[in-house]
Design a protein around this motif. Structure first.
Motif: not given
Length: 559
Positions: A319, A326, A555, A558
């Motif tokens: 991340d 992640f 994340a 994301s």
């Protein structure tokens, strides 16, 4: 005796020492189309084609003069002439004996027209492809053998059809057969008149170029073959676009006999396929060394699997905002007993074409899930593992079932796994390929497209393929700060990923400046040497898993 001779179905005839017909039975009359009185007293020339009369007359004269007959007691095949002038093949069994008035020659005659026709049909079947009418592999071997044995030159071109299997699978074998017939008609039109096209297998074709030893002429013919595929094939209501790769070899330079020459062309074809369709390659001696090395590596891989030399290393996916882990991508490595740790670039292409591919692919999936379950047992339930798939796993037809069973076996939820596919798989976007990926995505298993932007996959392909993640190729990340085009591509991929609801992962991040630029563009997940190389599981655990405070799940932002 005369009664028997006239009732038998065998044609019987006798001549004297001068070649005058002295007897013919009813079967002989029927066979030759004459009445008895039309034959008796005439010379044998009556039933001999004109071009053969001189040889027959000389043989009769020798035997009539008292010399022994070399044909007496033997059966020979010759041509005969009917009353209507038609010529036909006969089988003649000849006997010679001494009669009251001198030498007598008698013969039993059989019409072998049907047998000759049958033999011709069998010969054609043995030497021609019944579907296209083109010469087959046996005739290719014969023709090449005859040319090379006579000290001549010949080029051989081998090619197969890219996309033909899809035609058979989606439209049926009748359409596929018609397509092959259409190609058989098109090929002679693009080749020189003396070229000999042939079908040597399912979708495999060959072209012989007699008297050609010049690589330029052979290359021109290869380009002509490729040109034959530029225009689509219209089969019924279907417009079909196919491609081809061509392998070229020159005899006797690349093979002194048909087997060696065809093997050289096949090696060139293998290299042409690896280069990508459409294209052609001319055989080079180094190819044989490369093929021997591939065979050796295949044998070594077989031993490696049995000895447990294949291992997985894990590269963290980070991340970018928080620096937390992640997930991890499982990457294959080979602990070679003499060459040390080998990266996939040195053996992956061989493994993918090996019969072991399905077994190794299954092991990668299982081992990655086992490791993920072990990490989760340390208190990191949201960490995701990514595993690459081989084409063999997809072609096996039970991918969704295998993935589901593997997750269940290790007690992992579907969202704990992401399977990665390459462009080759994505481009094969027919329903047979798409179905298992749709099923996996619907079950919350991630589906990632690796190295997007480096090949031929289009936006429409992405729209249809059930992806959850795009991975930006490292080449774009590497040039991000120095090449305006690379930066524009990265920005476009990030925007496209957000609009399509996909995760986007940047690969190959090596510097903090690259990380900062990606963050500024809106990228939230990355992997690369800036964070770590792919690590053995023990080292990965020590650096990233045991430090629980630095790990987190999905994340934020994301997508």
């Amino acid at each position: 005796m005369a009664g028997f001779a006239d009732t038998t179905e065998l044609a019987l005839m006798m001549i004297d020492a001068r070649g005058i017909i002295t007897y013919v039975n009813k079967a002989g009359q029927r066979l030759l189309g004459y009445e008895r009185h039309e034959m008796i007293g005439h010379t044998l020339d009556l039933i001999i084609p004109e071009r053969l009369r001189g040889a027959h007359s000389a043989g009769v004269a020798r035997v009539g003069g008292g010399q022994p007959s070399k044909l007496s007691g033997k059966t020979v095949e010759v041509a005969a002439l009917r009353r209507d002038g038609t010529e036909f093949p006969i089988e003649l069994s000849l006997s010679v004996w001494q009669g009251p008035d001198g030498v007598v020659m008698g013969g039993i005659i059989r019409d072998i027209s049907e047998r000759r026709q049958r033999d011709t049909r069998l010969h054609r079947l043995a030497h021609h492809d019944p579907l296209t009418g083109l010469p087959n592999r046996a005739q290719v071997n014969e023709r090449l053998g005859a040319i090379l044995a006579a000290g001549g030159q010949a080029a051989i071109l081998l090619f197969d059809l890219d996309g033909f299997k899809k035609v058979n699978d989606n439209l049926g074998h009748a359409t596929g057969d018609t397509l092959l017939q259409a190609l058989a008609v098109r090929l002679p039109a693009v080749l020189d008149a003396d070229a000999i096209p042939a079908r040597i297998g399912g979708d495999e074709f060959a072209v012989i170029l007699p008297d050609v030893g010049d690589p330029m002429k052979a290359s021109a013919a290869a380009r002509s073959i490729l040109d034959a595929f530029r225009q689509s094939f219209t089969i019924g209501d279907h417009v079909l676009k196919l491609g081809a790769c061509v392998g070229v070899a020159l005899g006797p330079a690349h093979g002194a006999d048909p087997e060696e020459l065809i093997a050289s062309a096949d090696l060139a074809l293998s290299h042409a396929r690896r280069d990508g369709s459409p294209g052609f390659r001319l055989y080079e001696p180094a190819m044989r060394s490369a093929m021997a090395a591939r065979r050796l590596m295949k044998d070594e891989l077989l031993q490696a699997v049995g000895a447990g030399e294949l291992v997985l290393h894990y590269q963290p996916q980070i991340d970018l905002e928080s620096g937390a882990v992640f997930g991890a991508e499982a990457l294959l490595r080979w602990n070679h007993p003499t060459r040390g740790l080998l990266l996939p670039a040195t053996f992956l292409s061989v493994l993918e074409s090996h019969s072991l591919a399905l077994q190794v692919g299954g092991w990668i999936l299982d081992e990655a899930c086992r490791q993920a379950a072990e990490w989760r047992s340390t208190g990191l339930p949201d960490m995701r593992i990514a595993a690459n798939l081989f084409s063999a796993q997809i072609n096996a037809g039970n991918l969704a079932q295998v993935v589901t069973e593997t997750l269940d076996r290790h007690g992992l939820p579907p969202e704990a796994l992401e399977v990665e596919v390459t462009e080759t798989v994505v481009l094969e976007n027919d329903d047979r390929v798409l179905a298992p990926f749709r099923e996996l995505r619907d079950r919350q298993v991630g589906v990632a497209f690796d190295d997007f932007g480096t090949g031929h996959a289009s936006l429409s392909t992405l729209k249809r393929f059930p992806l959850t993640t795009l991975k930006i190729d490292r080449s774009f990340v590497r040039d991000l700060l120095t090449d305006r085009s690379a930066g524009a591509i990265v920005q476009a991929l990030l925007g496209m990923g957000r609009s399509m609801g996909l995760d986007v992962i940047a690969e190959g991040i090596e510097t903090e400046k690259q990380q900062a630029a990606l963050l500024a563009m809106g990228c939230r997940i990355g992997q690369g040497y800036l964070y770590a190389r792919a690590l053995p599981s023990e080292e990965f655990t020590r650096r990233f898993v045991e430090t629980k405070g630095k790990a987190r799940g999905k994340a934020a932002g994301s997508r």
